[in-house]
Scaffold this motif. Sequence first.
Motif, PDB file in Angstrom:
ATOM      1  N   PHE A 102      42.270  37.693  48.012  1.00  0.00           N
ATOM      2  CA  PHE A 102      41.073  37.504  48.853  1.00  0.00           C
ATOM      3  C   PHE A 102      39.741  37.227  48.186  1.00  0.00           C
ATOM      4  O   PHE A 102      40.027  37.590  46.973  1.00  0.00           O
ATOM      5  CB  PHE A 102      40.898  38.727  49.692  1.00  0.00           C
ATOM      6  CG  PHE A 102      42.290  38.983  50.390  1.00  0.00           C
ATOM      7  CD1 PHE A 102      42.701  38.318  51.647  1.00  0.00           C
ATOM      8  CD2 PHE A 102      43.168  39.936  50.087  1.00  0.00           C
ATOM      9  CE1 PHE A 102      43.875  38.531  52.315  1.00  0.00           C
ATOM     10  CE2 PHE A 102      44.405  40.329  50.737  1.00  0.00           C
ATOM     11  CZ  PHE A 102      44.739  39.736  51.790  1.00  0.00           C
ATOM     12  N   PHE A 103      38.929  36.841  48.803  1.00  0.00           N
ATOM     13  CA  PHE A 103      37.453  36.745  48.329  1.00  0.00           C
ATOM     14  C   PHE A 103      37.000  38.239  47.692  1.00  0.00           C
ATOM     15  O   PHE A 103      37.236  39.013  48.531  1.00  0.00           O
ATOM     16  CB  PHE A 103      36.600  36.260  49.128  1.00  0.00           C
ATOM     17  CG  PHE A 103      36.728  34.636  49.751  1.00  0.00           C
ATOM     18  CD1 PHE A 103      37.480  33.807  48.944  1.00  0.00           C
ATOM     19  CD2 PHE A 103      36.330  33.992  50.998  1.00  0.00           C
ATOM     20  CE1 PHE A 103      37.756  32.510  49.306  1.00  0.00           C
ATOM     21  CE2 PHE A 103      36.585  33.097  51.317  1.00  0.00           C
ATOM     22  CZ  PHE A 103      37.319  32.084  50.603  1.00  0.00           C
ATOM     23  N   ASP A 104      36.309  37.996  46.462  1.00  0.00           N
ATOM     24  CA  ASP A 104      35.865  39.659  46.134  1.00  0.00           C
ATOM     25  C   ASP A 104      34.717  39.740  47.121  1.00  0.00           C
ATOM     26  O   ASP A 104      34.360  41.036  47.249  1.00  0.00           O
ATOM     27  CB  ASP A 104      35.313  39.443  44.630  1.00  0.00           C
ATOM     28  CG  ASP A 104      36.643  39.438  43.938  1.00  0.00           C
ATOM     29  OD1 ASP A 104      37.756  39.758  44.227  1.00  0.00           O
ATOM     30  OD2 ASP A 104      36.482  38.905  42.705  1.00  0.00           O
ATOM     31  N   LEU A 105      33.907  38.927  47.311  1.00  0.00           N
ATOM     32  CA  LEU A 105      32.760  39.033  48.465  1.00  0.00           C
ATOM     33  C   LEU A 105      33.164  38.669  49.897  1.00  0.00           C
ATOM     34  O   LEU A 105      33.921  37.754  50.266  1.00  0.00           O
ATOM     35  CB  LEU A 105      31.671  38.073  48.155  1.00  0.00           C
ATOM     36  CG  LEU A 105      30.255  38.160  48.983  1.00  0.00           C
ATOM     37  CD1 LEU A 105      29.726  39.622  48.790  1.00  0.00           C
ATOM     38  CD2 LEU A 105      29.429  36.973  48.667  1.00  0.00           C
ATOM     39  N   PRO A 108      32.444  37.084  56.606  1.00  0.00           N
ATOM     40  CA  PRO A 108      32.725  37.123  58.038  1.00  0.00           C
ATOM     41  C   PRO A 108      33.884  36.153  58.425  1.00  0.00           C
ATOM     42  O   PRO A 108      33.874  34.779  57.944  1.00  0.00           O
ATOM     43  CB  PRO A 108      31.453  36.800  58.746  1.00  0.00           C
ATOM     44  CG  PRO A 108      30.367  37.298  57.861  1.00  0.00           C
ATOM     45  CD  PRO A 108      30.911  36.802  56.450  1.00  0.00           C
ATOM     46  N   CYS A 109      34.815  36.586  59.343  1.00  0.00           N
ATOM     47  CA  CYS A 109      35.770  35.533  59.776  1.00  0.00           C
ATOM     48  C   CYS A 109      36.949  35.147  58.587  1.00  0.00           C
ATOM     49  O   CYS A 109      37.682  34.183  58.990  1.00  0.00           O
ATOM     50  CB  CYS A 109      35.190  34.297  60.267  1.00  0.00           C
ATOM     51  SG  CYS A 109      34.321  34.801  61.619  1.00  0.00           S
ATOM     52  N   GLU A 110      36.833  35.773  57.594  1.00  0.00           N
ATOM     53  CA  GLU A 110      37.690  35.515  56.488  1.00  0.00           C
ATOM     54  C   GLU A 110      38.624  36.788  56.330  1.00  0.00           C
ATOM     55  O   GLU A 110      38.075  37.897  56.682  1.00  0.00           O
ATOM     56  CB  GLU A 110      37.191  35.093  55.323  1.00  0.00           C
ATOM     57  CG  GLU A 110      36.512  33.813  55.221  1.00  0.00           C
ATOM     58  CD  GLU A 110      37.366  32.569  55.446  1.00  0.00           C
ATOM     59  OE1 GLU A 110      38.781  32.713  55.265  1.00  0.00           O
ATOM     60  OE2 GLU A 110      36.794  31.525  55.609  1.00  0.00           O
ATOM     61  N   PRO A 111      39.838  36.787  55.823  1.00  0.00           N
ATOM     62  CA  PRO A 111      40.662  37.877  55.604  1.00  0.00           C
ATOM     63  C   PRO A 111      39.852  38.673  54.498  1.00  0.00           C
ATOM     64  O   PRO A 111      39.358  38.237  53.615  1.00  0.00           O
ATOM     65  CB  PRO A 111      41.990  37.524  55.025  1.00  0.00           C
ATOM     66  CG  PRO A 111      42.101  36.130  55.678  1.00  0.00           C
ATOM     67  CD  PRO A 111      40.584  35.409  55.736  1.00  0.00           C
TER      68      PRO A 111
END
Length: 308
Positions: A102-105, A108-111
């Motif tokens: 997943f994104f480290d940062l 919103p609206c992302e896993p």
Amino acid sequence: MEFIKGFTFKLNPSKTQKLGGEETKESLKTLVETSGCETIILAFGALQDTPHSEEIDFAGPHIPTDEELLEVIAYARKLGLKIILKPMLNCRNGVWRAHINFFDLEVPCEPKWSKWFANYEKYILKYAQIAANTKCEMFMVGCELVQTERKEEYWRELVAKVRDIYHGPITYNTDKYQEGEVKWWDCVDVISSSGYYPQTQWKENLDRIEKVVKKYNKPFFFAECGCMCVKGCQEVPNDWSFEGEVDLNIQADYYKTMFETVNERSWVQGYGIWDWCSNYKEDLPEDRGYSVFNKPSAKVIKDFYVTK
């Protein structure tokens, strides 16, 4: 730590076989007689839909029920076996668990990592409790979750919570070549990795791993290791999709070389050979895969274990 003469016993749910029933018990007894192992690594897998899914399913037909797991553990004890509990995680879409990411940062609206780890924690803590209740000799908090390993804070928090429940040795099974990338080995009791190294490159990889083991001053063992029965795969033993001519002696020769070379390093304190299935009769002797059932490699492994 005592030397681990281990084998991975993979609990594979089947429509025709009740896990924990007589067929599973027969499989486990045959494994012990065949390999001379004294420890089984009980492996089973939860599922998430994709590498980017937050939800983790550990209550479906793909995983043993608590009753089945307890029955297998009880029978393993009757056979005099030590037990390492290994809850694993796979993706339904077939992507390898190492790519869960997943994104480290958090966006919103992302896993999000936070939600994934919260769900993973529920999964692991459930089986930490079972490991505690059944007095398993070791507990694995994860396996080959390579992209997650950089989230050090989450892993440290998880290990601390496991310790509140399970009071035996804790390990994490990193993947091949990743031993030096995990920055939180200090918070577990045992370092372990998947030792799928090329047959001709054991020495240089052992040299590299030895530096990590000395840095953290922890026991080490290969939680997984193995090779298929296909010509050429001994140089890429991790590639389960490798195509080629089936040759049962390839696997036997690989284990001979591995044992001879690794045995020179006293800091390597065992193996969890991959693998033996609960529905082992489906692994026919001519099978190209990792199974050692009715193959020359079984004698190689047993000869090593009974004399070690």
